[in-house]
Design an enzyme around this catalytic site. Structure first.
Site, PDB file in Angstrom:
ATOM      1  N   CYS A 113      34.039  26.935   3.468  1.00  0.00           N
ATOM      2  CA  CYS A 113      35.566  27.070   2.930  1.00  0.00           C
ATOM      3  C   CYS A 113      36.768  26.664   3.896  1.00  0.00           C
ATOM      4  CB  CYS A 113      35.780  28.777   2.738  1.00  0.00           C
ATOM      5  SG  CYS A 113      34.437  29.122   1.591  1.00  0.00           S
TER       6      CYS A 113
ATOM      7  N   ILE B 123      29.365  28.689  -2.880  1.00  0.00           N
ATOM      8  CA  ILE B 123      28.087  28.037  -2.616  1.00  0.00           C
ATOM      9  C   ILE B 123      26.895  29.198  -2.996  1.00  0.00           C
ATOM     10  CG2 ILE B 123      26.299  27.183  -0.729  1.00  0.00           C
ATOM     11  CD1 ILE B 123      28.652  25.363  -1.381  1.00  0.00           C
TER      12      ILE B 123
ATOM     13  N   GLU C 271      28.296  29.723   6.851  1.00  0.00           N
ATOM     14  CA  GLU C 271      26.918  30.026   5.962  1.00  0.00           C
ATOM     15  C   GLU C 271      26.209  30.593   7.007  1.00  0.00           C
ATOM     16  OE1 GLU C 271      26.541  29.860   2.851  1.00  0.00           O
ATOM     17  OE2 GLU C 271      27.967  28.098   2.215  1.00  0.00           O
TER      18      GLU C 271
ATOM     19  N   ASP D  85      26.579  35.686   1.398  1.00  0.00           N
ATOM     20  CA  ASP D  85      26.258  36.152   2.756  1.00  0.00           C
ATOM     21  C   ASP D  85      27.486  36.632   3.415  1.00  0.00           C
ATOM     22  OD1 ASP D  85      27.833  33.783   2.553  1.00  0.00           O
ATOM     23  OD2 ASP D  85      26.720  32.590   4.300  1.00  0.00           O
TER      24      ASP D  85
ATOM     25  N   SER E  52      21.835  17.124   6.886  1.00  0.00           N
ATOM     26  CA  SER E  52      22.031  15.811   7.661  1.00  0.00           C
ATOM     27  C   SER E  52      21.127  16.108   8.871  1.00  0.00           C
ATOM     28  CB  SER E  52      23.628  15.807   8.055  1.00  0.00           C
ATOM     29  OG  SER E  52      23.661  16.676   8.943  1.00  0.00           O
TER      30      SER E  52
END
Length: 653
Positions: free
Chosen positions: A2, A56, A81, A106, A384
């Protein structure tokens, strides 16, 4: 993932409706969270929060922010997150500390953890990435906090003066510029550091009075603000130095034990980061880091993983075929995007908008394009391999930096200068041709970079600082009196246990500076510009703890980098698909500056323009520009830092 923003006004100001201002600041970063927008204020405390949501986990309204804790004591705007939040919920439930859960976001878990253990206690238990603003309505305090490695950005500082002074905080500087009357001056010291490093290192920002909260730090600000009071200093809640020191006294007994611990920690990090209520995939360059993450992720999935890579039309820069071969072996659903000089020309004018302050790592271009391709293909989350180089010894400078210094340290200064001139007498393309049999990509550029530094360095530490710096004395490039430059992260002392290991020292400094200030900035802005969340399993703090327990011989063994990661990867991908010279995520920007980007660059670097703007001296810049155009010198990185400043200043100055 966000975007957050907010403000706090002085106690002497009459309570006012701050929501419209907060909403305006949030809307300026709507690209970070296009799914929902929210605001909250406490007029008596003079504080307001804004939140832009990229949903998410828990896509329902139960995940909406700003979010209040179950008791109502805390209100949070959270960007990030918490990967282990399900485990934290179980711990809270078992201890009788859990509220009646409203959803499965979360953020709700984090608030419950804060109510149970306090903010610092909660953060210590969390595995994840975040930047947050938390209002404690009972203690009348605003807390700002950032994750361990600095994956998520957070700016904070004062604007205005006298009775109009206000505290502002946000994910990106666009929110500050949306605040009515924001007029903070350019910080000339930050500009000098931009020219040195290609980015503005924390805690500086390009605006005077506005700071970046350092990675692993938090700050508590009493509410409402008191007129004339100075802001408190931030404090670390987590320190890499402590991890390094602990690792030095907890060595593994064998390679097998170490590899098992590393694979377990990485597999756990990948598993936790694969949890999402939206489509998820991975970036894949075909290198060690991204291939290992993709392999572990594919092993845990019953469906083909979606992977993405970027390629270049210029020979010598395109690694897409390697990524394709790895993807075929793993059985992923693979996509490629080819980058051309036309794509670069189209994207470059957008960079000042994508990067809220000037940023000059030219791999920002392919990074954004691969993020855009992933988002257009329907992904919302992409994993990644970021952090693998810093933690496991992947950069070329770890190899040849100390070795070259050991061979040249005894030479007197005049001889080193002569050697430097001899190296630069051969243009970069000629060095590239000579170095084709060697496992070193872009040899010409690196040879010229080394030659330019031989006359100045006095130690292996000094060589490292020189290698990560472009303009040796950037303050001298500025018009007027040179600004005082405060020490940066790479000027700070390291744990004593690293005193005799120059490679480990470089890796530690890279983790403290290059990683948070360059790599993670590049990825965050490139991805969030299109509403894509990126996750980096190597930056799970439990993986980092294992990494710093590994002896250097398990990171660099002989001429092999990232030895430990390779041993795990070879269980999943044949060795012959991985072994090749490391090229990184580089691109032929130097060639483009002599070709299709020449007119654009010439306009921004025109001596009259530089003189009139009043920041940079034209003489040294013009000299390097002409040398670069001749083809006998490669000044790409020096010029790119100037060009990115010029392009940013053209839009925001």
């Amino acid at each position: 993932m966000c975007g957050i923003a907010g403000l706090s006004v002085l106690s002497i100001q009459a309570p006012a409706d701050l929501v419209p201002i907060a909403a305006r600041m949030g809307a300026a970063i709507a690209h970070r969270g296009p799914d929902a927008a929210g605001t909250w204020q406490h007029p008596a405390l003079g504080v307001a929060l804004a939140h832009q949501r990229l949903a998410i986990l828990d896509l329902s309204p139960a995940g909406h922010q700003p979010m209040a804790s179950a008791s109502g004591r805390y209100v949070i705007a959270f960007n990030g997150e918490i990967y282990n939040h399900q485990q934290l919920r179980r711990v809270l439930d078992a201890a009788g500390l859990a509220p009646t859960w409203r959803g499965h976001a979360d953020t709700e878990t984090l608030l419950a953890a804060i109510e149970a253990w306090g903010l610092e206690g909660a953060l210590q238990r969390c595995a994840g990435m975040w930047a947050l603003a938390l209002v404690d309505q009972h203690q009348r305090v605003l807390h700002l906090a950032r994750d361990r490695f600095g994956e998520k950005p957070l700016y904070w500082g004062l604007s205005g003066s006298g009775t109009s002074q206000v505290l502002l905080f946000c994910s990106e500087l666009a929110s500050l510029r949306a605040y009515p009357g924001f007029n903070n001056a350019i910080d000339r010291a930050a500009l000098a550091q931009l020219l040195r490093f290609g980015q503005v290192p924390a805690p500086l920002s390009i605006y005077a009075g506005i700071a970046k909260l350092r990675a692993g730090h938090w700050v508590s600000i009493p509410l409402p603000l008191t007129p004339g009071a100075s802001l408190p200093r931030s404090q670390p809640w987590w320190q890499l130095s402590s991890v390094i020191e602990a690792g030095s006294t907890a060595a593994f007994q064998s390679d097998a034990e170490a590899l098992d611990a590393l694979e377990q920690s990485l597999s756990l990090a990948v598993a936790e980061q694969a949890i999402a209520d939206v489509p998820l995939g991975a970036f894949l360059s075909g290198g060690i880091d991204s291939s290992l993450i993709a392999a572990l992720l594919q092993r845990q999935s019953s469906q083909p993983l979606r992977t993405f890579t970027i390629g270049f039309e210029e020979a010598g820069f395109n690694e897409a075929p390697y990524a394709r071969a790895v993807a075929e072996h793993l059985g992923t659903s693979h996509s490629e995007t080819l980058l051309t000089s036309a794509d670069a020309r189209a994207l470059i004018p957008q960079l000042p908008q994508l990067y809220c302050e000037p940023f000059a790592d030219s791999s920002q271009l392919p990074t954004h394009l691969v993020c855009r391709a992933a988002r257009q293909a329907g992904l919302t989350v992409a994993l990644s391999g970021d952090g693998g180089d810093e933690l496991f010894g992947g950069y070329n400078r770890y190899f040849w930096g100390p070795r070259i210094w050991n061979r040249l340290a005894w030479l007197p200064g005049p001889l080193r200068r002569g050697l430097g001139r001899a190296i630069t007498a051969l243009p970069p393309p000629a060095w590239d041709a000579l170095g084709q049999p060697l496992p070193i990509g872009q040899l010409g550029h690196k040879a010229h970079k080394l030659a330019a530094r031989l006359r100045y360095v006095r130690s292996s530490d000094d060589l490292y600082r020189s290698l990560v710096s472009e303009w040796r004395d950037p303050a001298q490039l500025l018009q007027g009196e040179p600004p005082d430059l405060e020490p940066t992260a790479i000027d700070q002392p390291l744990p004593a246990c690293l005193s005799s290991d120059p490679i480990a020292r470089m890796m530690a400094w890279d983790s403290l500076s290059y990683l948070p200030d360059d790599i993670l900035v590049k990825v965050d802005r490139a991805a969030m510009a299109v509403g894509l969340e990126t996750r980096a399993p190597f930056l799970d703090h439990r993986v980092a703890q294992v990494a710093w327990r590994l002896p250097m011989a398990m990171k660099i063994r002989g001429n092999t980098s990232k030895w430990a990661l390779r041993q795990i990867l070879y269980k999943h991908v044949p060795k012959e698909l991985i072994e090749r010279p490391k090229a990184g995520f580089a691109m032929p920007i130097g060639q483009w500056l002599r070709g299709p980007l020449r007119a654009w660059a010439s306009e921004l670097l025109h001596p009259d323009r530089l003189s009139q703007e009043g920041y940079l001296r034209p003489e040294p810049i013009t000299r390097l520009w002409q040398q670069h155009l001749s083809g006998r010198y490669d000044h790409t990185t020096k010029l790119w830092s100037v060009l990115m400043w010029q392009a940013w200043f053209e839009q925001w100055g």
